[in-house]
Design a protein around this motif. Structure first.
Motif, PDB file in Angstrom:
ATOM      1  N   LYS A 489     -16.791 -38.570  37.587  1.00 41.21           N
ATOM      2  CA  LYS A 489     -17.371 -38.139  36.317  1.00 41.21           C
ATOM      3  C   LYS A 489     -16.291 -38.043  35.235  1.00 41.21           C
ATOM      4  O   LYS A 489     -16.489 -38.485  34.108  1.00 41.21           O
ATOM      5  CB  LYS A 489     -18.054 -36.771  36.471  1.00 41.21           C
ATOM      6  N   LEU A 492     -15.322 -41.357  34.200  1.00 41.15           N
ATOM      7  CA  LEU A 492     -16.351 -41.984  33.366  1.00 41.15           C
ATOM      8  C   LEU A 492     -16.216 -41.505  31.909  1.00 41.15           C
ATOM      9  O   LEU A 492     -16.237 -42.313  30.982  1.00 41.15           O
ATOM     10  CB  LEU A 492     -17.744 -41.648  33.906  1.00 41.15           C
ATOM     11  N   ILE A 493     -16.034 -40.192  31.729  1.00 39.15           N
ATOM     12  CA  ILE A 493     -15.844 -39.659  30.368  1.00 39.15           C
ATOM     13  C   ILE A 493     -14.663 -40.370  29.704  1.00 39.15           C
ATOM     14  O   ILE A 493     -14.730 -40.815  28.567  1.00 39.15           O
ATOM     15  CB  ILE A 493     -15.548 -38.138  30.377  1.00 39.15           C
ATOM     16  N   VAL A 496     -15.421 -44.335  29.036  1.00 38.88           N
ATOM     17  CA  VAL A 496     -16.466 -44.766  28.101  1.00 38.88           C
ATOM     18  C   VAL A 496     -16.539 -43.915  26.841  1.00 38.88           C
ATOM     19  O   VAL A 496     -17.212 -44.282  25.887  1.00 38.88           O
ATOM     20  CB  VAL A 496     -17.865 -44.787  28.778  1.00 38.88           C
ATOM     21  N   PHE A 497     -15.850 -42.777  26.854  1.00 34.57           N
ATOM     22  CA  PHE A 497     -15.966 -41.909  25.684  1.00 34.57           C
ATOM     23  C   PHE A 497     -14.623 -41.657  25.010  1.00 34.57           C
ATOM     24  O   PHE A 497     -14.480 -41.832  23.806  1.00 34.57           O
ATOM     25  CB  PHE A 497     -16.634 -40.588  26.078  1.00 34.57           C
ATOM     26  N   SER A 518     -24.467 -41.151  22.314  1.00 35.78           N
ATOM     27  CA  SER A 518     -23.751 -41.577  23.501  1.00 35.78           C
ATOM     28  C   SER A 518     -23.405 -40.362  24.371  1.00 35.78           C
ATOM     29  O   SER A 518     -23.572 -40.389  25.592  1.00 35.78           O
ATOM     30  CB  SER A 518     -22.486 -42.319  23.071  1.00 35.78           C
ATOM     31  N   PHE A 519     -22.978 -39.277  23.705  1.00 33.82           N
ATOM     32  CA  PHE A 519     -22.616 -38.113  24.508  1.00 33.82           C
ATOM     33  C   PHE A 519     -23.833 -37.477  25.167  1.00 33.82           C
ATOM     34  O   PHE A 519     -23.751 -37.010  26.302  1.00 33.82           O
ATOM     35  CB  PHE A 519     -21.855 -37.062  23.699  1.00 33.82           C
ATOM     36  N   LEU A 522     -24.498 -39.398  28.212  1.00 31.66           N
ATOM     37  CA  LEU A 522     -23.428 -39.137  29.164  1.00 31.66           C
ATOM     38  C   LEU A 522     -23.601 -37.750  29.797  1.00 31.66           C
ATOM     39  O   LEU A 522     -23.416 -37.583  31.007  1.00 31.66           O
ATOM     40  CB  LEU A 522     -22.093 -39.222  28.410  1.00 31.66           C
ATOM     41  N   GLN A 523     -24.012 -36.812  28.981  1.00 34.11           N
ATOM     42  CA  GLN A 523     -24.149 -35.437  29.441  1.00 34.11           C
ATOM     43  C   GLN A 523     -25.170 -35.339  30.587  1.00 34.11           C
ATOM     44  O   GLN A 523     -24.982 -34.579  31.528  1.00 34.11           O
ATOM     45  CB  GLN A 523     -24.596 -34.562  28.276  1.00 34.11           C
ATOM     46  N   ARG A 546     -20.573 -47.156  34.070  1.00 35.44           N
ATOM     47  CA  ARG A 546     -19.490 -47.401  33.120  1.00 35.44           C
ATOM     48  C   ARG A 546     -19.767 -48.665  32.311  1.00 35.44           C
ATOM     49  O   ARG A 546     -19.595 -48.695  31.101  1.00 35.44           O
ATOM     50  CB  ARG A 546     -18.153 -47.538  33.858  1.00 35.44           C
ATOM     51  N   PHE A 549     -22.334 -48.113  29.572  1.00 35.55           N
ATOM     52  CA  PHE A 549     -21.780 -47.383  28.426  1.00 35.55           C
ATOM     53  C   PHE A 549     -20.788 -48.231  27.634  1.00 35.55           C
ATOM     54  O   PHE A 549     -20.759 -48.172  26.408  1.00 35.55           O
ATOM     55  CB  PHE A 549     -21.111 -46.083  28.885  1.00 35.55           C
TER      56      PHE A 549
END
Ligand code: ADP
Ligand code: MG
Length: 583
Positions: A489, A492-493, A496-497, A518-519, A522-523, A546, A549
């Motif tokens: 996780k 991934l953050i 992609v973020f 997007s968040f 993702l959240q 991934r 995103f």
């Protein structure tokens, strides 16, 4: 500062860029003096006065300078010239406009040559916005002229105290900046003629406004890691320390293009001689995403290469902040980017050494901290007399030797700024750009996300990092599947973020709406506890997520298949999760 006759002096000592003069008459600290060398008059500034001796820092190479040479004191403090025509200009540290020609081959001006920072021949279409008999304070508007995409306010000079009555006012027409456009009178009878050009001493803040406001409005940069996790505020301050090559300059360039401000002012003190020339050649080609026109229209660049005398670095930083304050007075939002402030601090160190002052830590002068603090204090959001709000936001890079943030310049800066974007060598080497360290960095300003969202993201990143450290010791097999999913996780953050591709047409700048959308997707993934039998399957699932995103972030976002993917993902995330069997 007014004197009836010019003070004269004679050079009695030369120590690199510092010249000592024997003086006859009064001089002031920060006063400009000219040192004669052959045909040239070298510009300098009074930095210390001791009885009948004054120490001057010379803004030029002092080669050939000898004891006995004449010095003329100007009676003027080191000042910036303010008026229409600043936007789009490229200046050196003394506000000499650099021409196309001088930029091409990196050749700057010849020693002792000083040019008018503003074009005195150009005509500007002035429209009065006031009337005869009106009383004005310094900083209040007499009228305005169009400058690029803005209306440039012509203000009562900041040097005038109290209130002044307009006794003569030019009608709407074309004027040159040195034409008188108004006459004003004080109640004590003094009169002043007002032109569109004014001067202001660079080391003093312009304070012709109502009040200072708390910086609470997020300054959107289009960079996800900043806007969500490490935000900057309009009128706030931030610093970007990082080792050489970590991405400080690239980060500032991206910011200058995409930040939601009216005007960007760049004070570039190059690390390498070629770097500044590169910036200068590239910048004018950039297109402003806001207007579709050249970005230079709302940019001012002030440059110093490492080849220029160190004293000019200091004056470039102060000139830059003075120009920023000037445009703030027009109700505009200005972003000042200084790259790199370490170069400026090194100049201070060199100067202090030559003055034989008592050195502080790492031979920097003891006043390093207070000088850095008073520079960043000039940032701020202010309410003007007419109720409008303007802001100056300052972001400075620091380039500590070896990337060690414990050194004096980084530490002094961290004490005063509201946000810290520490760049990490490991992240840069892993090409995780922008290479801001999400764990070590911090910000005191409001995020575009809800506080609990940002806190939740930070929590996962911290825990993910702990598990990553553990895996370095015990290997992937050594951690439990739940921990492994936590790690995935966090990855991934990051992928992609936090990371963002500065060279992708879409990804290079992300709007707040897209960042929030997007968040929120993702959240939903982050909140899920995935029931996976084995790590391989978990890894495959996260690789798949991934990719979805990354497509969303980038140019693939516009493709029709992508919409189907997102719809499927949204549907999958909407279905309630089965309860965990072992709970
Ligand atoms: P610094 O100013 O910290 O010395 P630079 O900003 O000049 O470092 O970056 C050095 C190099 O790293 C760049 O030339 C570029 O190749 C790469 N780089 C830095 N930031 C990014 C980014 N956001 N995206 C892609 N490459 C980057
Ligand atoms: Mg750099």
């Amino acid at each position: 500062m007014k004197r009836s006759s010019a003070t004269e002096g004679v050079v009695c000592g030369v120590n690199g860029g510092v010249v000592t003069a024997q003086i006859r008459g009064a001089v002031a600290l920060n006063e400009v003096a000219y040192v004669t060398e052959g045909q040239a008059q070298l510009k300098s500034e009074v930095i210390r006065i001791d009885g009948d001796r004054a120490d001057l820092q010379v803004f030029e190479n002092t080669r050939g300078l000898k004891i006995g040479n004449r010095v003329t004191f100007s009676g003027q403090l080191l000042s910036a010239q303010l008026g229409p025509g600043l936007l789009g200009k490229i200046y050196d540290g003394l506000q000499n406009p650099l021409t196309e020609l001088s930029l091409k081959d990196g050749r700057f001006l010849v020693r002792g040559q000083y040019l008018d920072p503003l074009d005195s021949q150009k005509h500007w279409h002035f429209s009065p916005t006031t009337q005869l008999g009106q009383q004005l304070r310094a900083g209040e508007s007499l009228g305005d002229v169009p400058e690029g995409i803005f209306r440039h306010t012509i203000m009562l000079p900041f040097t005038l105290e109290d209130r002044w009555e307009i006794t003569q006012l030019a009608k709407e027409d074309n004027y040159q900046i040195d034409d008188t456009i108004a006459t004003v009178q004080h109640s004590d009878g003094r009169q002043r003629q007002i032109t569109m050009r004014q001067h202001w001493p660079v080391k003093r803040a312009i304070q012709s406004y109502g009040e200072r406001l708390k910086p609470t409005e997020t300054l959107v940069t289009g960079i996800r890691i900043i806007d969500t996790l490490l935000p900057v505020a309009r009128g706030g301050t931030y610093c970007i320390p990082g080792p050489f090559g970590a991405g400080k300059t690239v980060l500032q360039q991206i910011t200058s293009r995409n930040a939601d401000v009216d005007i960007v002012i760049i004070a570039a003190c190059g690390e390498r001689a070629g770097e500044v020339v590169e910036t200068l050649q590239e910048f004018p080609k950039l297109i402003d995403p806001r207007t579709g026109r050249t970005l230079m229209e709302r940019t001012i660049i002030i440059v110093n290469t490492s080849a220029m005398p160190v004293a000019a670095r200091e004056s470039s930083v102060y000139t830059a902040v003075t120009l920023a304050e000037y445009y703030r007075q027009m109700g505009l939002n200005i972003l000042l980017l200084a790259d790199s402030t370490s170069r400026w601090a090194q100049a201070m160190r060199e100067l202090s050494g030559r003055l034989e002052e008592i050195p502080g830590e790492e031979a920097f002068p003891a006043y390093l901290e207070s000088v850095i603090a008073s520079f960043y204090e000039r940032a701020g959001a202010v309410s003007l007399y007419n109720g409008e709000v303007g802001s100056v936001t300052i972001g400075g890079t620091v380039s500590p030797a070896g990337g060690n943030f414990e050194e004096p310049v980084t530490q002094a800066t961290l004490k005063v700024v509201g946000a810290f974007h520490g760049l990490s060598r490991e992240r840069a080497e892993a090409r995780r750009y922008p290479s801001i360290d999400p764990l070590e960095s911090w910000s005191k300003y409001p995020s575009i996300l809800q506080p609990e969202q940002a806190a939740g993201m930070r929590r996962i990143l911290f825990r993910g990092d702990e598990i990553a450290q553990m895996m370095k010791v015990v290997g992937e097999e050594g951690v439990a599947i739940d921990d492994y999913i936590y790690f995935l996780k966090a990855e991934l953050i990051d992928a992609v973020f936090l990371q963002q591709n500065a060279f992708d047409e879409v990804d290079k700048s992300s709007s707040p709406e897209r960042q929030k959308h997007s968040f929120s997707l993702l959240q939903k993934i982050l909140e899920r506890s995935f029931e996976m039998p084995e790590k391989r399957a978990a890894r495959q699932l996260f690789n798949h997520l991934r990719q979805i995103f990354l497509d969303y972030n980038g140019t693939a976002w516009r493709s029709p298949q992508f919409d189907k993917q997102i719809a499927a993902l949204q549907e999958a995330l909407a279905t309630p999760q089965e309860p965990k069997s072992h709970e």
